[in-house]
Design an enzyme around this catalytic site. Structure first.
Site, PDB file in Angstrom:
ATOM      1  N   LYS A  17       1.131  -1.280   0.372  1.00  0.00           N
ATOM      2  CA  LYS A  17       0.126  -0.093   0.404  1.00  0.00           C
ATOM      3  C   LYS A  17       0.563   1.169  -0.062  1.00  0.00           C
ATOM      4  O   LYS A  17       0.405   2.516  -0.347  1.00  0.00           O
ATOM      5  CB  LYS A  17      -1.351   0.124   1.163  1.00  0.00           C
ATOM      6  CG  LYS A  17      -0.872   0.027   2.472  1.00  0.00           C
ATOM      7  CD  LYS A  17      -0.238   0.967   3.020  1.00  0.00           C
ATOM      8  CE  LYS A  17       0.611   1.304   5.000  1.00  0.00           C
ATOM      9  NZ  LYS A  17       0.382   2.009   5.527  1.00  0.00           N
ATOM     10  N   THR A  74      -3.353   6.122   3.820  1.00  0.00           N
ATOM     11  CA  THR A  74      -1.786   5.983   3.336  1.00  0.00           C
ATOM     12  C   THR A  74      -1.870   6.661   1.840  1.00  0.00           C
ATOM     13  O   THR A  74      -0.823   7.569   1.999  1.00  0.00           O
ATOM     14  CB  THR A  74      -1.679   5.051   3.258  1.00  0.00           C
ATOM     15  OG1 THR A  74      -1.367   4.151   4.678  1.00  0.00           O
ATOM     16  CG2 THR A  74      -0.303   5.044   3.110  1.00  0.00           C
TER      17      THR A  74
END
Length: 157
Positions: A17, A74
């Site tokens: 990610k 994120t």
């Protein structure tokens, strides 16, 4: 609190990610809009899930908090070191300068070689991860890499 027994999937999601967040940051640094950001997050999660399933992880891991949830925060939080570094790279800074300006570890830069190696090993197509690799290695300018990726041939989702 939620738990997940798919340790490998959780760990994979937690690493990859960050690479997707770099891509989102690069797009933001190049002044791409919210639709591009949403496309990168969504398709980035699809890349991550394809790799995870190929590695024996559970597909549902990547739809949960440790997958999509972690990816969203994120890729959207202004506190994200990976997003910040990506924005700097998108604005023309080199990788080392971006890392210095962030002032902390940028995990996506460190996770990128392993993500590329795993994609190759498991024969999983990961165009976003590959584009970030092309940008960070200097093989392609950020604008060219993202334009190529965004201009890919239409596929069924």
């Amino acid at each position: 609190m939620y738990t997940n027994t798919d340790r490998r999937g959780v760990e994979l999601g937690g690493a990859v990610k960050n690479v997707i967040a770099l891509a989102v940051g690069i797009a933001m640094g190049l002044d791409y809009g919210d639709n591009a950001k949403a496309a990168l997050i969504t398709r980035g999660n699809a890349e991550l899930a394809r790799l995870g399933v190929a590695m024996g992880c559970k597909a549902e891991t990547f739809a949960g908090l440790s997958g999509m949830g972690d990816l969203i925060v994120t890729c959207t939080s202004m506190h994200s070191r990976n997003l910040h570094a990506g924005m700097l790279i998108g604005r023309g800074k080199d990788v080392e300068t971006a890392k210095k300006e962030v002032g902390q570890v940028v995990e996506g830069i460190n996770a990128l070689p392993a993500a590329c190696k795993l994609a190759k090993k498991y024969k999983v197509e990961m165009p976003i991860v590959n584009a970030v690799d092309d940008i960070l290695s200097g093989r392609l300018a950020a604008r060219d890499a993202l334009a190529t990726m965004m201009g890919r041939q239409l596929k069924q989702e």
